[in-house]
Design a protein around this motif. Sequence first.
Motif, PDB file in Angstrom:
ATOM      1  N   UNK A 136     -12.881 -14.350   0.971  1.00 32.12           N
ATOM      2  CA  UNK A 136     -12.267 -13.545  -0.080  1.00 32.12           C
ATOM      3  C   UNK A 136     -10.771 -13.817  -0.091  1.00 32.12           C
ATOM      4  N   UNK A 137     -10.049 -13.107  -0.961  1.00 26.09           N
ATOM      5  CA  UNK A 137      -8.605 -13.270  -1.061  1.00 26.09           C
ATOM      6  C   UNK A 137      -7.919 -11.917  -1.014  1.00 26.09           C
ATOM      7  N   UNK A 138      -6.582 -11.928  -1.002  1.00 22.76           N
ATOM      8  CA  UNK A 138      -5.846 -10.672  -0.949  1.00 22.76           C
ATOM      9  C   UNK A 138      -5.866  -9.938  -2.278  1.00 22.76           C
ATOM     10  N   UNK A 139      -5.754 -10.700  -3.346  1.00 18.62           N
ATOM     11  CA  UNK A 139      -5.577 -10.083  -4.666  1.00 18.62           C
ATOM     12  C   UNK A 139      -6.732  -9.148  -5.033  1.00 18.62           C
ATOM     13  N   UNK A 140      -7.957  -9.555  -4.707  1.00 17.06           N
ATOM     14  CA  UNK A 140      -9.103  -8.746  -5.126  1.00 17.06           C
ATOM     15  C   UNK A 140      -9.203  -7.433  -4.363  1.00 17.06           C
ATOM     16  N   UNK A 141      -8.490  -7.309  -3.247  1.00 19.68           N
ATOM     17  CA  UNK A 141      -8.497  -6.062  -2.492  1.00 19.68           C
ATOM     18  C   UNK A 141      -7.172  -5.329  -2.540  1.00 19.68           C
ATOM     19  N   UNK A 142      -6.281  -5.723  -3.444  1.00 23.01           N
ATOM     20  CA  UNK A 142      -4.967  -5.093  -3.554  1.00 23.01           C
ATOM     21  C   UNK A 142      -4.909  -4.173  -4.767  1.00 23.01           C
ATOM     22  N   UNK A 143      -4.153  -3.082  -4.634  1.00 22.00           N
ATOM     23  CA  UNK A 143      -3.971  -2.138  -5.725  1.00 22.00           C
ATOM     24  C   UNK A 143      -2.496  -1.739  -5.792  1.00 22.00           C
TER      25      UNK A 143
ATOM     26  N   UNK B 194     -18.960  -1.842   5.869  1.00 24.59           N
ATOM     27  CA  UNK B 194     -17.550  -2.199   6.002  1.00 24.59           C
ATOM     28  C   UNK B 194     -16.941  -2.502   4.639  1.00 24.59           C
ATOM     29  N   UNK B 195     -17.672  -3.181   3.797  1.00 24.07           N
ATOM     30  CA  UNK B 195     -17.175  -3.463   2.456  1.00 24.07           C
ATOM     31  C   UNK B 195     -17.096  -2.198   1.615  1.00 24.07           C
ATOM     32  N   UNK B 196     -18.052  -1.304   1.819  1.00 23.58           N
ATOM     33  CA  UNK B 196     -18.004  -0.025   1.115  1.00 23.58           C
ATOM     34  C   UNK B 196     -16.812   0.810   1.587  1.00 23.58           C
ATOM     35  N   UNK B 197     -16.484   0.703   2.869  1.00 25.64           N
ATOM     36  CA  UNK B 197     -15.329   1.412   3.438  1.00 25.64           C
ATOM     37  C   UNK B 197     -14.066   1.037   2.668  1.00 25.64           C
ATOM     38  N   UNK B 198     -13.866  -0.244   2.449  1.00 26.14           N
ATOM     39  CA  UNK B 198     -12.699  -0.687   1.695  1.00 26.14           C
ATOM     40  C   UNK B 198     -12.776  -0.217   0.247  1.00 26.14           C
ATOM     41  N   UNK B 199     -13.889  -0.447  -0.389  1.00 26.03           N
ATOM     42  CA  UNK B 199     -14.040  -0.123  -1.809  1.00 26.03           C
ATOM     43  C   UNK B 199     -13.819   1.368  -2.074  1.00 26.03           C
ATOM     44  N   UNK B 200     -14.406   2.214  -1.251  1.00 29.78           N
ATOM     45  CA  UNK B 200     -14.311   3.657  -1.456  1.00 29.78           C
ATOM     46  C   UNK B 200     -12.881   4.165  -1.297  1.00 29.78           C
ATOM     47  N   UNK B 201     -12.145   3.604  -0.358  1.00 22.51           N
ATOM     48  CA  UNK B 201     -10.778   4.071  -0.156  1.00 22.51           C
ATOM     49  C   UNK B 201      -9.841   3.587  -1.254  1.00 22.51           C
ATOM     50  N   UNK B 202     -10.003   2.368  -1.689  1.00 19.39           N
ATOM     51  CA  UNK B 202      -9.188   1.905  -2.797  1.00 19.39           C
ATOM     52  C   UNK B 202      -9.429   2.750  -4.048  1.00 19.39           C
ATOM     53  N   UNK B 203     -10.673   3.090  -4.281  1.00 17.67           N
ATOM     54  CA  UNK B 203     -11.005   3.909  -5.448  1.00 17.67           C
ATOM     55  C   UNK B 203     -10.464   5.329  -5.317  1.00 17.67           C
ATOM     56  N   UNK B 204     -10.487   5.855  -4.094  1.00 22.22           N
ATOM     57  CA  UNK B 204     -10.045   7.237  -3.889  1.00 22.22           C
ATOM     58  C   UNK B 204      -8.518   7.372  -3.895  1.00 22.22           C
ATOM     59  N   UNK B 205      -7.839   6.379  -3.335  1.00 20.39           N
ATOM     60  CA  UNK B 205      -6.390   6.514  -3.136  1.00 20.39           C
ATOM     61  C   UNK B 205      -5.577   6.017  -4.319  1.00 20.39           C
ATOM     62  N   UNK B 206      -6.031   4.908  -4.940  1.00 23.77           N
ATOM     63  CA  UNK B 206      -5.214   4.283  -5.976  1.00 23.77           C
ATOM     64  C   UNK B 206      -6.013   3.992  -7.243  1.00 23.77           C
TER      65      UNK B 206
END
Length: 376
Positions: A53-60, A364-376
């Motif tokens: 993966x890359x940084x951009x797709x997990x950045x907000x 683990x992937x859901x952990x990232x996805x859920x927090x990005x959605x909740x925080x930003x």
Amino acid sequence: MARVVILGGGVGGLAAAQALAPAAQAGHEVWVVDRRESFFLGLRKLWVLAGTSDLASGSRPLEGLRRHGARWLHDELVAVEPDRHRVRTAGAGLHYDYLIVALGAQPRPDMVPGAEHALNLYDAHEVERRAPEVRQLQAGRVAVGILGLPYKCPPAPYEGAMLLDDFFRRQGVRDRVELVAFTPQPSSLPAAGPAACAAVEGQLAEKGIRFQPNRKTVRVEPGRVVFESGELTYDVLVAVPPHRPPQVVLESGLAQDGWIRPDPRTLRTAYERVFAAGDVVEIPMANGMPLPKAGVFAESQARVAASWILHELGLGQPLEFDGYGYCFVEVGGQKAAKVTGHFLTHPAPQVHMSEPTRQAWEEKRAFERERLEAWL
């Protein structure tokens, strides 16, 4: 009306901002101070290293904080003045009624002579830039090493080694690429206890990754790491530098022997209405070791700190930090083990590490996805 200032837009700062949304809705000011424009979870650097993966797709963008009613001060923090209930940035001064310090811990490769010869695994942008050098290797030795203590996310270096093992196997060159993982500690994850160490080291052995404990680095040279006893040659070195609090924390009067040591249950510091959460704090466990520095603890500590502020504003009941935490250790092959534990129990932490599964890898992937959605 009160003003709450949160220093840091990382895991702790974002979790605090979300938790303090009721204060913003009630008319109180909630500010987040951070010089960065965007946020990504640190776990993503391993996927960048392995090329999955890359940084951009997990950045907000941090502008997303506004959804919680928070105000984002995009500026460089230059001073924290708890005696004056004020923080200063390059362009402004900001008084506060409540302060949460969530500034994290910084990788310090400058503390290890020659560390510039290594790829810094904890600098995600450097990983993105230099990972192709690692993945292009067709033969030779790749060393993944911990150059100093403490460092955040204790399993990450071993995950990095196992994900590289997986990558080289998929490339068909693993039989020509040697992998070595080294640490200055006597075992892989001493804070997690013997069972977790045995599990991690067993996974490394199963994959043919040579594990070298008690390797205290003196300096790094091109093609060679010099230890207090012995040395290790390498073709590629992926390294984890020691971590330290930001200089602004050291100059604030909040730190003791380098780290902020708040009340372990409430996260209050010695200063009135000042809390601290995340990697910038040091909380001792019953066995004498410090609580590991990990995002899941930053998140829960920040929520505890926010709960006490809300309580004092008449907006909720306070929580206490109980030391429960978990993480996912990727082992390659789209599998991960889940580590769960109560880290503040007596006489020692109670930690369990599951067998690797596809389900934990997906969690683990859901952990990232859920927090990005909740925080930003």
